[in-house]
Design a protein around this motif. Structure first.
Motif, PDB file in Angstrom:
ATOM      1  N   PHE A 103      15.169  -4.157 -80.241  1.00  0.00           N
ATOM      2  CA  PHE A 103      16.301  -3.499 -79.587  1.00  0.00           C
ATOM      3  C   PHE A 103      15.987  -2.032 -79.297  1.00  0.00           C
ATOM      4  CE2 PHE A 103      20.371  -1.273 -79.513  1.00  0.00           C
ATOM      5  CZ  PHE A 103      21.034  -2.010 -78.556  1.00  0.00           C
ATOM      6  N   ASN A 104      15.321  -1.370 -80.219  1.00  0.00           N
ATOM      7  CA  ASN A 104      14.987   0.043 -80.049  1.00  0.00           C
ATOM      8  C   ASN A 104      14.003   0.284 -78.904  1.00  0.00           C
ATOM      9  OD1 ASN A 104      16.693   0.885 -82.072  1.00  0.00           O
ATOM     10  ND2 ASN A 104      15.101   0.880 -83.630  1.00  0.00           N
ATOM     11  N   LYS A 105      13.274  -0.730 -78.499  1.00  0.00           N
ATOM     12  CA  LYS A 105      12.318  -0.608 -77.393  1.00  0.00           C
ATOM     13  C   LYS A 105      12.959  -0.807 -76.025  1.00  0.00           C
ATOM     14  CE  LYS A 105       8.406  -2.176 -80.136  1.00  0.00           C
ATOM     15  NZ  LYS A 105       7.419  -3.258 -80.332  1.00  0.00           N
ATOM     16  N   LEU A 106      14.177  -1.323 -76.004  1.00  0.00           N
ATOM     17  CA  LEU A 106      14.852  -1.594 -74.736  1.00  0.00           C
ATOM     18  C   LEU A 106      15.356  -0.312 -74.100  1.00  0.00           C
ATOM     19  CD1 LEU A 106      16.981  -4.705 -75.779  1.00  0.00           C
ATOM     20  CD2 LEU A 106      14.828  -4.700 -74.503  1.00  0.00           C
ATOM     21  N   ASP A 107      15.377  -0.284 -72.792  1.00  0.00           N
ATOM     22  CA  ASP A 107      15.917   0.850 -72.039  1.00  0.00           C
ATOM     23  C   ASP A 107      17.424   0.927 -72.301  1.00  0.00           C
ATOM     24  OD1 ASP A 107      17.344   2.116 -69.752  1.00  0.00           O
ATOM     25  OD2 ASP A 107      15.322   2.318 -68.917  1.00  0.00           O
ATOM     26  N   LYS A 108      17.882   2.041 -72.840  1.00  0.00           N
ATOM     27  CA  LYS A 108      19.296   2.174 -73.228  1.00  0.00           C
ATOM     28  C   LYS A 108      20.245   2.095 -72.034  1.00  0.00           C
ATOM     29  CE  LYS A 108      18.205   2.374 -77.449  1.00  0.00           C
ATOM     30  NZ  LYS A 108      17.627   1.125 -77.862  1.00  0.00           N
ATOM     31  N   ASN A 109      19.795   2.539 -70.861  1.00  0.00           N
ATOM     32  CA  ASN A 109      20.635   2.416 -69.666  1.00  0.00           C
ATOM     33  C   ASN A 109      20.863   0.950 -69.321  1.00  0.00           C
ATOM     34  OD1 ASN A 109      20.992   5.203 -69.193  1.00  0.00           O
ATOM     35  ND2 ASN A 109      18.983   5.312 -68.228  1.00  0.00           N
ATOM     36  N   VAL A 110      19.819   0.143 -69.432  1.00  0.00           N
ATOM     37  CA  VAL A 110      19.930  -1.293 -69.165  1.00  0.00           C
ATOM     38  C   VAL A 110      20.803  -1.955 -70.232  1.00  0.00           C
ATOM     39  CG1 VAL A 110      18.645  -3.461 -68.947  1.00  0.00           C
ATOM     40  CG2 VAL A 110      17.715  -1.361 -67.958  1.00  0.00           C
ATOM     41  N   VAL A 111      20.599  -1.578 -71.484  1.00  0.00           N
ATOM     42  CA  VAL A 111      21.402  -2.126 -72.585  1.00  0.00           C
ATOM     43  C   VAL A 111      22.881  -1.870 -72.329  1.00  0.00           C
ATOM     44  CG1 VAL A 111      21.983  -1.847 -75.034  1.00  0.00           C
ATOM     45  CG2 VAL A 111      19.587  -1.978 -74.325  1.00  0.00           C
ATOM     46  N   ASN A 112      23.215  -0.636 -71.957  1.00  0.00           N
ATOM     47  CA  ASN A 112      24.617  -0.289 -71.720  1.00  0.00           C
ATOM     48  C   ASN A 112      25.181  -0.962 -70.475  1.00  0.00           C
ATOM     49  OD1 ASN A 112      25.094   1.396 -73.970  1.00  0.00           O
ATOM     50  ND2 ASN A 112      23.943   3.024 -72.977  1.00  0.00           N
ATOM     51  N   LYS A 113      24.392  -1.008 -69.422  1.00  0.00           N
ATOM     52  CA  LYS A 113      24.859  -1.606 -68.161  1.00  0.00           C
ATOM     53  C   LYS A 113      25.098  -3.108 -68.309  1.00  0.00           C
ATOM     54  CE  LYS A 113      23.750  -1.975 -63.271  1.00  0.00           C
ATOM     55  NZ  LYS A 113      22.832  -1.610 -62.200  1.00  0.00           N
TER      56      LYS A 113
END
Length: 70
Positions: free
Chosen positions: A45-55
Protein backbone atom coordinates in the motif's frame (compact mmCIF):
# COMPACT_ATOMS: atom_id res chain seq x y z
CA UNK A 1 -1.96 -27.91 6.18
CA UNK A 2 -0.09 -25.08 4.53
CA UNK A 3 -1.30 -21.68 3.41
CA UNK A 4 -0.81 -19.46 0.37
CA UNK A 5 -1.09 -15.69 0.79
CA UNK A 6 -3.19 -13.90 -1.83
CA UNK A 7 -3.39 -10.09 -1.96
CA UNK A 8 -6.25 -8.30 -3.70
CA UNK A 9 -6.08 -4.67 -4.83
CA UNK A 10 -9.64 -3.37 -4.57
CA UNK A 11 -11.53 -0.23 -5.50
CA UNK A 12 -14.16 0.84 -3.00
CA UNK A 13 -15.84 2.88 -5.76
CA UNK A 14 -16.49 -0.04 -8.09
CA UNK A 15 -16.61 -2.65 -5.32
CA UNK A 16 -14.27 -4.87 -7.36
CA UNK A 17 -10.88 -6.43 -6.74
CA UNK A 18 -9.54 -7.03 -10.25
CA UNK A 19 -5.86 -7.39 -9.33
CA UNK A 20 -4.45 -10.32 -7.38
CA UNK A 21 -0.89 -10.82 -6.23
CA UNK A 22 0.74 -14.00 -4.98
CA UNK A 23 3.93 -13.37 -2.99
CA UNK A 24 5.10 -16.89 -3.98
CA UNK A 25 5.67 -18.33 -0.53
CA UNK A 26 3.83 -21.06 1.28
CA UNK A 27 3.34 -20.63 5.03
CA UNK A 28 3.38 -23.40 7.60
CA UNK A 29 0.54 -22.02 9.72
CA UNK A 30 -2.53 -19.80 9.53
CA UNK A 31 -1.09 -17.32 12.05
CA UNK A 32 2.19 -16.97 10.13
CA UNK A 33 0.30 -16.32 6.88
CA UNK A 34 -1.98 -13.73 8.52
CA UNK A 35 0.95 -11.96 10.17
CA UNK A 36 2.85 -11.71 6.88
CA UNK A 37 -0.36 -10.70 5.08
CA UNK A 38 -0.73 -7.59 7.22
CA UNK A 39 2.93 -6.66 6.76
CA UNK A 40 3.02 -7.18 2.99
CA UNK A 41 -0.30 -5.36 2.58
CA UNK A 42 1.11 -2.31 4.38
CA UNK A 43 4.37 -2.37 2.38
CA UNK A 44 2.48 -2.74 -0.89
CA UNK A 45 0.00 0.00 0.00
CA UNK A 46 2.83 2.40 0.84
CA UNK A 47 4.25 1.95 -2.69
CA UNK A 48 1.01 3.00 -4.38
CA UNK A 49 0.58 6.50 -5.78
CA UNK A 50 -1.47 8.34 -3.14
CA UNK A 51 -3.33 10.39 -5.77
CA UNK A 52 -4.50 7.16 -7.42
CA UNK A 53 -5.37 5.64 -4.04
CA UNK A 54 -7.52 8.65 -3.16
CA UNK A 55 -9.12 8.98 -6.59
CA UNK A 56 -10.04 5.29 -6.91
CA UNK A 57 -10.42 4.70 -3.16
CA UNK A 58 -8.07 1.74 -3.28
CA UNK A 59 -7.54 -0.76 -0.51
CA UNK A 60 -5.68 -4.02 -0.18
CA UNK A 61 -7.37 -7.05 1.26
CA UNK A 62 -5.77 -10.43 1.65
CA UNK A 63 -6.60 -14.03 2.32
CA UNK A 64 -4.72 -17.13 3.33
CA UNK A 65 -5.82 -20.05 1.20
CA UNK A 66 -5.40 -23.49 2.62
CA UNK A 67 -3.55 -25.75 0.20
CA UNK A 68 -3.01 -29.46 0.10
CA UNK A 69 0.59 -30.63 0.32
CA UNK A 70 -0.04 -34.18 -0.83
Amino acid sequence: MKFLLVLHLCSMITQTCPNMMYPQKVYESWSECIDVGYKISQLTFNKLDKNVVNKQKLAIKFECKEISTT
